[in-house]
Scaffold this active site. Structure first.
Site, mmCIF file in Angstrom:
data_model
loop_
_atom_site.group_PDB
_atom_site.id
_atom_site.type_symbol
_atom_site.label_atom_id
_atom_site.label_comp_id
_atom_site.label_asym_id
_atom_site.label_seq_id
_atom_site.Cartn_x
_atom_site.Cartn_y
_atom_site.Cartn_z
ATOM 1 N N HIS A 60 -0.957 3.957 -8.990
ATOM 2 C CA HIS A 60 -2.165 3.005 -8.747
ATOM 3 C C HIS A 60 -3.466 3.955 -8.768
ATOM 4 O O HIS A 60 -3.542 5.061 -8.093
ATOM 5 C CB HIS A 60 -2.177 2.319 -7.531
ATOM 6 N N GLU A 62 -5.997 3.678 -7.033
ATOM 7 C CA GLU A 62 -6.350 3.936 -5.372
ATOM 8 C C GLU A 62 -5.683 4.945 -4.831
ATOM 9 O O GLU A 62 -6.320 5.964 -4.074
ATOM 10 C CB GLU A 62 -6.546 2.654 -4.478
ATOM 11 N N CYS A 90 -3.422 -2.453 -2.780
ATOM 12 C CA CYS A 90 -2.229 -2.985 -2.229
ATOM 13 C C CYS A 90 -1.766 -2.300 -0.774
ATOM 14 O O CYS A 90 -2.507 -1.186 -0.397
ATOM 15 C CB CYS A 90 -1.158 -2.728 -3.255
ATOM 16 N N CYS A 93 -1.449 1.480 -1.369
ATOM 17 C CA CYS A 93 -2.752 2.166 -1.690
ATOM 18 C C CYS A 93 -3.802 2.202 -0.267
ATOM 19 O O CYS A 93 -4.309 3.139 -0.138
ATOM 20 C CB CYS A 93 -3.508 1.387 -2.597
#
Length: 165
Positions: A60, A62, A90, A93
């Site tokens: 991801h 992030e 999420c 992250c």
């Protein structure tokens, strides 16, 4: 950390949206993040890495940005910096942001809104756990602003999740 500035937040969030558009154009999922110093300098940009990282479900934007930031910058700088993300980080992250020491997060689309948009897509099995909940379990404060410009953030996903995995 500098005083809240809603116009500055919107401008940098739109830069994160531009990173998400570039990520999508390169064949990755339409997510993007940037890290901005307390003085307003963009330190890092990161798109999603699902495709470019060989199908890594943990790539991801992030998380990748937080890992890079943790290796590159000292904790004092990170504590005063803001991570701008096209979507709410999420749980994974959020943990990475917390452990990297980043002090502030501004996001566009909420995790709940993203889940409603993507459904049960196998490449995005959304974990609907608000980042605020994850950060609240920690020993230091992470300031969170969002959702912000949620319609613009959602538009980044227009027709993307309709495709077959």
């Amino acid at each position: 950390m500098s005083e809240p500035d809603p116009e500055r937040d919107r401008a940098f969030l739109r830069e994160a949206f531009a990173v998400a558009r570039m990520s999508r154009a390169k064949g990755d999922h339409p997510f993007g993040a940037i890290l901005v110093s307390p003085q307003g300098r963009v330190l890092l940009r990161q798109g999603n890495g699902f495709t470019s990282e060989g199908g890594d479900m943990t790539a991801h934007a992030e998380r990748l940005l937080s890992s890079r930031a943790s290796r590159r910058f000292d904790r004092t700088l990170l504590a005063g910096s803001t991570l701008y993300s096209s979507a709410e980080p999420c749980a994974m992250c959020s943990g990475a942001i917390y452990w990297a020491g980043i002090g502030r997060v501004v996001y566009g689309q909420s995790e709940a809104h993203l889940k409603a948009l993507t459904g049960n897509h196998p490449e995005n099995p959304t974990l609907d756990l608000p980042c605020r909940t994850v950060f609240a379990a920690g020993q230091r404060e992470v300031v969170v602003i969002g959702p912000l410009l949620e319609d613009e953030a959602a538009a980044l996903h227009d027709r993307f999740w309709e495709r077959s995995p």
